[in-house]
Design an enzyme around this catalytic site. Structure first.
Site, mmCIF file in Angstrom:
data_model
loop_
_atom_site.group_PDB
_atom_site.id
_atom_site.type_symbol
_atom_site.label_atom_id
_atom_site.label_comp_id
_atom_site.label_asym_id
_atom_site.label_seq_id
_atom_site.Cartn_x
_atom_site.Cartn_y
_atom_site.Cartn_z
ATOM 1 N N SER A 237 0.853 -1.183 0.000
ATOM 2 C CA SER A 237 0.000 0.000 0.000
ATOM 3 C C SER A 237 0.891 1.235 0.000
ATOM 4 C CB SER A 237 -0.884 0.007 1.238
ATOM 5 O OG SER A 237 -0.081 0.295 2.366
ATOM 6 N N LYS A 238 0.250 2.386 0.062
ATOM 7 C CA LYS A 238 1.015 3.643 0.020
ATOM 8 C C LYS A 238 2.001 3.729 1.181
ATOM 9 C CE LYS A 238 -2.162 6.346 -2.647
ATOM 10 N NZ LYS A 238 -3.514 6.798 -2.466
ATOM 11 N N ARG A 239 1.678 3.025 2.259
ATOM 12 C CA ARG A 239 2.590 3.004 3.410
ATOM 13 C C ARG A 239 3.996 2.561 3.008
ATOM 14 N NH1 ARG A 239 2.269 -1.000 6.624
ATOM 15 N NH2 ARG A 239 0.651 -1.997 5.401
ATOM 16 N N GLY A 241 5.657 3.366 0.559
ATOM 17 C CA GLY A 241 6.370 4.330 -0.286
ATOM 18 C C GLY A 241 5.671 4.475 -1.621
#
Ligand code: GLU
Length: 471
Positions: A237-239, A241
């Site tokens: 996920s965006k977590r 990066g």
């Protein structure tokens, strides 16, 4: 049978690596079979779909070279088709109008929750509020018992309990289809033969199977591919990066590297790591798609990118670096010099941006010395040596690497010095710093006049020993 696959993104953001992998698998599958690849924009979620996202997705696909044979079709342009088919289901008795309002359903949901249950829709509620002018949704009549089977090319038969699937909405009050209905109508009317998608959609598939059956449509072959995980084994996920394709483009990645990398997430062919697009098309089949989740390894994508930067034709890499240099305000042309520089810098670059960041001194009017490097290497002690080298180099009529080597060898021998002792000060003089390609390569690229000019400038900034002793 002509193989027809599709990529069906919802335009609610940019193209992420997970979506791109789905697109690549479908594209490869179609190209391998000499079939067709269709692009369909699933924009029925009117609040979240944006034009900007459609543009970003198609741009990213073009950049990756994933060409589509038909489309992009937009679901929002096909409302009349969904409405017509929903009405056919009403007529055949597979679906019915439901007049329950959202508020009433919300009430019932709360009631169920207070008893610790989840809301299960009951068919008899449909008639509540029934009146010719009242708005209604259309629901599919689903079986109350038994099982629903999904045939999956990767997982075999996956069985769902029919009681888990209540009579779900296929057409909303505003005339828009729900996701499951639109997907089935589209896949059927677009003659899609194979659906390859993320296994987060497997949960929807029993509903889709019921719609196929109600409409007596053939069910395409389904393959639900495992999700991509981050290095921490959690769903990517965006977590983790930057995970959008455009972020990789902006960082200076090559599409070849991204395609190669993403194709290998969940698919393999022996131990082979590097695949050209042609090879991928030739070798891609679902037989080698694994069942377990693939892990997104940032170092590997970087490694692949540096491999492609070294191995793609330097003219091509130079052409890609050129706009980055122009952005930096450098007045550069795609010529022999730039190509030579690219050949040298690609050896140490991971991205196109790395090359653009390293290139500056080759084109600088005046060299800016790194302070530490200058203090260490442009010293009074080195002055006579630099002077000597400069004199000898300026006498060369043929300024080539062999002759430069000879001069350096002579100076080393006469002064009993190691190459580093001479090369580092020359490097600082020519580039401003201590890291660059081989010193002879740098001199060859700069040419005699520029080399002599830079050496003389360095000589002129070296403090005179006596003066520095007095102060
Ligand atoms: N629109 C769905 C998504 O973006 C894909 C649906 C499908 O492949 O069936 O996740």
């Amino acid at each position: 049978m002509t193989v027809r696959t599709r990529f069906a993104p919802s335009p609610t953001g940019s193209l992420h690596v997970g979506g791109a992998r789905t697109a690549i698998f479908n594209w490869l599958f179609a190209r391998h079979a000499g079939g067709q690849f269709i692009l369909r924009i699933e924009d029925t979620d009117r609040t979240r779909s944006t034009e900007e996202s459609i543009q970003e997705i198609t741009d990213a696909m073009e950049w990756l070279g994933l060409d589509w044979d038909e489309g992009p079709f937009r679901q929002s342009d096909r409302l009349d088709i969904y409405q017509k088919i929903a009405n056919e289901l009403l007529e055949s008795g597979h679906a019915y109008k439901c007049y329950v309002t959202s508020e009433e359903l919300e009430e019932k949901r709360k009631e169920a929750q207070s008893k610790g249950d989840v809301l299960r829709y009951k068919r008899e509620w449909a008639k509540l509020n029934e009146a010719p002018d009242e708005p209604y949704v259309i629901r599919l009549q689903t079986p109350d018992e038994g099982t629903i089977e999904v045939q999956d090319s990767l997982r075999g038969t996956v069985t769902f309990d029919a009681v888990e699937v209540d009579d779900f909405v296929i057409l909303k009050r505003d005339g828009f289809p729900t996701y499951n209905f639109a997907v089935v109508v589209d896949d059927a009317t677009m003659n899609i033969t194979h659906v390859i998608r993320g296994d987060d959609h497997l949960i929807n598939t029993p509903r889709q199977v019921l719609i196929y059956n109600a409409l007596s449509y053939d069910i395409p072959k389904m393959a639900h591919v495992s999700m991509i995980l981050g290095a921490d084994n959690k769903r990517l996920s965006k977590r983790h990066g930057a995970t959008s394709v455009v972020a990789y483009k902006d960082k200076g990645y090559l599409p070849e590297a991204i395609i190669n990398f993403l194709s290998r997430l969940g698919w393999s062919h022996g131990d082979q790591e590097i695949f050209t697009k042609t090879e991928l098309i030739e070798k891609f089949t679902l037989d080698n798609v694994g069942k377990s989740a693939a892990v997104f390894n940032e170092e590997k994508v970087e490694w692949l990118n540096s491999w492609y930067i070294k191995n793609e034709p330097p003219e091509k890499i130079a052409g890609l670096v050129l706009p980055l240099l122009k952005e930096k305000g450098l007045d550069v042309e795609l010529d022999e010099k730039l190509i030579k520089i690219v050949i040298e810098l690609s050896q140490r670059a991971k991205t196109l941006n790395d090359i653009a960041d390293m290139i500056g001194y080759f084109y600088a009017e005046e060299i800016k010395y790194d302070e530490k490097a200058a203090n260490k290497f442009l010293t009074p002690e080195i002055l006579p040596i630099l002077q000597d080298i400069t004199d000898r180099l300026s006498q060369l009529s043929d300024f080539n690497m062999d002759e430069m080597h000879k001069i350096f060898d002579q100076v080393m021998e006469e002064r009993e010095l190691k190459l580093g002792k001479i090369a580092q000060p020359v490097r600082v003089a020519l580039t401003g710093g201590t890291v660059s390609p081989g010193i002879f390569e740098v001199m060859d690229i700069l040419g005699k006049d520029e080399v002599i000019k830079r050496l003389n400038s360095a000589i002129s900034v070296i403090p005179d020993e006596e003066v520095s002793n007095e102060t």
